[in-house]
Scaffold this motif. Structure first.
Motif, mmCIF file in Angstrom:
data_model
loop_
_atom_site.group_PDB
_atom_site.id
_atom_site.type_symbol
_atom_site.label_atom_id
_atom_site.label_comp_id
_atom_site.label_asym_id
_atom_site.label_seq_id
_atom_site.Cartn_x
_atom_site.Cartn_y
_atom_site.Cartn_z
ATOM 1 N N GLY A 145 0.688 -1.091 -0.029
ATOM 2 C CA GLY A 145 -0.041 0.085 -0.035
ATOM 3 C C GLY A 145 0.733 1.243 0.003
ATOM 4 N N ALA A 146 2.218 1.155 -0.258
ATOM 5 C CA ALA A 146 2.955 2.343 -0.175
ATOM 6 C C ALA A 146 3.092 2.945 -1.601
ATOM 7 N N GLU A 147 3.595 4.231 -1.657
ATOM 8 C CA GLU A 147 3.875 4.712 -2.890
ATOM 9 C C GLU A 147 5.371 4.650 -3.000
ATOM 10 N N TRP A 148 5.746 3.891 -3.807
ATOM 11 C CA TRP A 148 7.384 3.868 -3.939
ATOM 12 C C TRP A 148 7.732 4.922 -4.929
ATOM 13 N N VAL A 149 8.980 5.702 -4.415
ATOM 14 C CA VAL A 149 9.753 6.831 -5.449
ATOM 15 C C VAL A 149 11.081 6.360 -5.550
ATOM 16 N N ASP A 150 11.754 6.568 -6.411
ATOM 17 C CA ASP A 150 13.440 6.390 -6.466
ATOM 18 C C ASP A 150 13.929 7.813 -6.223
ATOM 19 N N GLN A 151 14.275 8.069 -5.004
ATOM 20 C CA GLN A 151 14.679 9.247 -4.638
ATOM 21 C C GLN A 151 15.640 8.734 -3.450
ATOM 22 N N GLU A 152 16.957 9.817 -3.322
ATOM 23 C CA GLU A 152 17.839 9.511 -2.281
ATOM 24 C C GLU A 152 17.384 9.521 -0.866
ATOM 25 N N VAL A 153 16.157 10.219 -0.541
ATOM 26 C CA VAL A 153 15.771 10.361 0.621
ATOM 27 C C VAL A 153 14.248 10.735 0.492
ATOM 28 N N VAL A 154 13.380 10.077 1.409
ATOM 29 C CA VAL A 154 11.861 10.403 1.100
ATOM 30 C C VAL A 154 11.644 10.733 2.763
ATOM 31 N N VAL A 155 10.740 11.591 3.083
ATOM 32 C CA VAL A 155 10.336 11.900 4.436
ATOM 33 C C VAL A 155 8.686 11.920 4.175
ATOM 34 N N ASP A 156 8.009 11.153 4.916
ATOM 35 C CA ASP A 156 6.501 11.304 5.052
ATOM 36 C C ASP A 156 6.314 11.137 6.693
ATOM 37 N N GLY A 157 5.947 12.177 7.228
ATOM 38 C CA GLY A 157 5.493 12.260 8.473
ATOM 39 C C GLY A 157 6.689 12.036 9.396
ATOM 40 N N ASP A 166 25.094 5.163 -0.504
ATOM 41 C CA ASP A 166 25.271 6.524 -0.938
ATOM 42 C C ASP A 166 24.374 7.657 -0.459
ATOM 43 N N ASP A 167 23.224 7.229 -0.187
ATOM 44 C CA ASP A 167 22.362 8.112 0.459
ATOM 45 C C ASP A 167 22.533 8.561 1.758
ATOM 46 N N ILE A 168 23.396 8.041 2.599
ATOM 47 C CA ILE A 168 23.614 7.997 4.155
ATOM 48 C C ILE A 168 23.466 9.472 4.335
ATOM 49 N N PRO A 169 24.448 10.556 3.715
ATOM 50 C CA PRO A 169 24.363 11.968 4.153
ATOM 51 C C PRO A 169 22.855 12.492 4.024
ATOM 52 N N ALA A 170 22.277 12.165 3.097
ATOM 53 C CA ALA A 170 20.973 12.782 3.158
ATOM 54 C C ALA A 170 19.792 12.127 4.255
ATOM 55 N N PHE A 171 20.202 10.934 4.228
ATOM 56 C CA PHE A 171 19.343 10.068 5.232
ATOM 57 C C PHE A 171 19.512 10.636 6.626
ATOM 58 N N ASN A 172 20.966 10.886 7.053
ATOM 59 C CA ASN A 172 21.156 11.296 8.352
ATOM 60 C C ASN A 172 20.697 12.860 8.622
ATOM 61 N N ARG A 173 21.027 13.494 7.531
ATOM 62 C CA ARG A 173 20.350 14.777 7.631
ATOM 63 C C ARG A 173 18.885 15.023 7.984
ATOM 64 N N GLU A 174 17.863 14.485 7.342
ATOM 65 C CA GLU A 174 16.654 14.313 7.543
ATOM 66 C C GLU A 174 16.261 13.784 8.789
ATOM 67 N N PHE A 175 16.763 12.478 9.087
ATOM 68 C CA PHE A 175 16.583 11.855 10.355
ATOM 69 C C PHE A 175 16.703 12.616 11.610
ATOM 70 N N LEU A 176 17.898 13.335 11.434
ATOM 71 C CA LEU A 176 18.471 14.133 12.654
ATOM 72 C C LEU A 176 17.505 15.292 12.683
ATOM 73 N N ALA A 177 17.131 16.133 11.788
ATOM 74 C CA ALA A 177 16.201 16.823 11.843
ATOM 75 C C ALA A 177 14.856 16.478 12.451
ATOM 76 N N LEU A 178 14.336 15.599 12.094
ATOM 77 C CA LEU A 178 13.044 15.133 12.685
ATOM 78 C C LEU A 178 13.199 14.955 14.129
ATOM 79 N N VAL A 179 14.503 14.350 14.524
ATOM 80 C CA VAL A 179 14.693 14.149 16.159
ATOM 81 C C VAL A 179 14.836 15.264 16.749
ATOM 82 N N ALA A 180 15.553 16.415 16.133
ATOM 83 C CA ALA A 180 15.569 17.570 16.829
ATOM 84 C C ALA A 180 14.543 18.459 16.910
ATOM 85 N N GLN A 181 13.443 18.224 16.187
ATOM 86 C CA GLN A 181 12.143 18.877 16.017
ATOM 87 C C GLN A 181 11.147 18.099 16.990
#
Length: 183
Positions: A145-157, A166-181
């Motif tokens: 039931g997911a919508e799959w997309v081919d992107q280095e990082v996806v944030v949904d909620g 190779d996507d780890i820098p973007a992955f880390n950036r977005e995850f840490l931003a969510l945790v910080a908020q």
């Protein structure tokens, strides 16, 4: 890389006993530490877990806690590193699947990379979500039931997903931003 401070936050890293893609464990782990957080290695068994560099054995890592002995309330965020064997094995442990389901449903930041979205499929928490993963999982995710997309990082909620090391820098950036908020 510590753009976001997650000082005082405890982040669970949930893995099976083997087949963890080492870069997908150590990259986010170091990012959490650099941002002031405390990473905790959870697994399905105590002892050590075996990481891999793709198909070659890499380092072992000591388990801090067994998933059966913890609660979602003990952590501020969750990371599921990839590795095909890791994702496949982890989804066969009901306690791990239950923990992941509880984490996603709690609204707390959850970051999942590569083959680890198999655990999200098993936990039935991707319906209606936009996600990415290693490309071979796209049919499984769409069927769940997911919508799959081919992107280095996806944030949904509260859910952050990425495809590969190779996507780890973007992955880390977005995850840490969510945790910080997060409250």
């Amino acid at each position: 890389m510590a753009e976001q401070s997650v000082s005082g936050k405890t982040i669970a890293f949930l893995v099976s006993t083997e087949g963890i893609e080492q870069a997908e464990l150590t990259g986010p782990w170091e990012a959490v530490k650099e941002a002031g957080g405390t990473p905790v290695l959870l697994s399905t068994e105590s002892g050590e877990v075996q990481a891999f560099n793709h198909l070659d054995k890499a380092d072992t890592f000591g388990v801090d806690k067994v998933v059966d002995d913890v609660s979602v309330d003990d952590f501020d965020g969750l990371v599921l590193p990839g590795g095909a064997p890791n994702g496949d094995l982890l989804r066969t442990f009901e306690s791990a699947v239950t923990f992941v389901r509880g984490f996603v449903e709690s609204g707390k930041p959850t970051a999942v990379i590569c083959h680890a979205p198999w655990v999200l499929v098993e936990a039935d928490v991707v319906r209606g979500k936009q996600v990415t993963s290693w490309p071979s999982l796209q049919t499984d995710l769409r069927n769940a039931g997911a919508e799959w997309v081919d992107q280095e990082v996806v944030v949904d909620g509260n859910l952050v997903t990425s495809r590969q090391p190779d996507d780890i820098p973007a992955f880390n950036r977005e995850f840490l931003a969510l945790v910080a908020q997060a409250a």
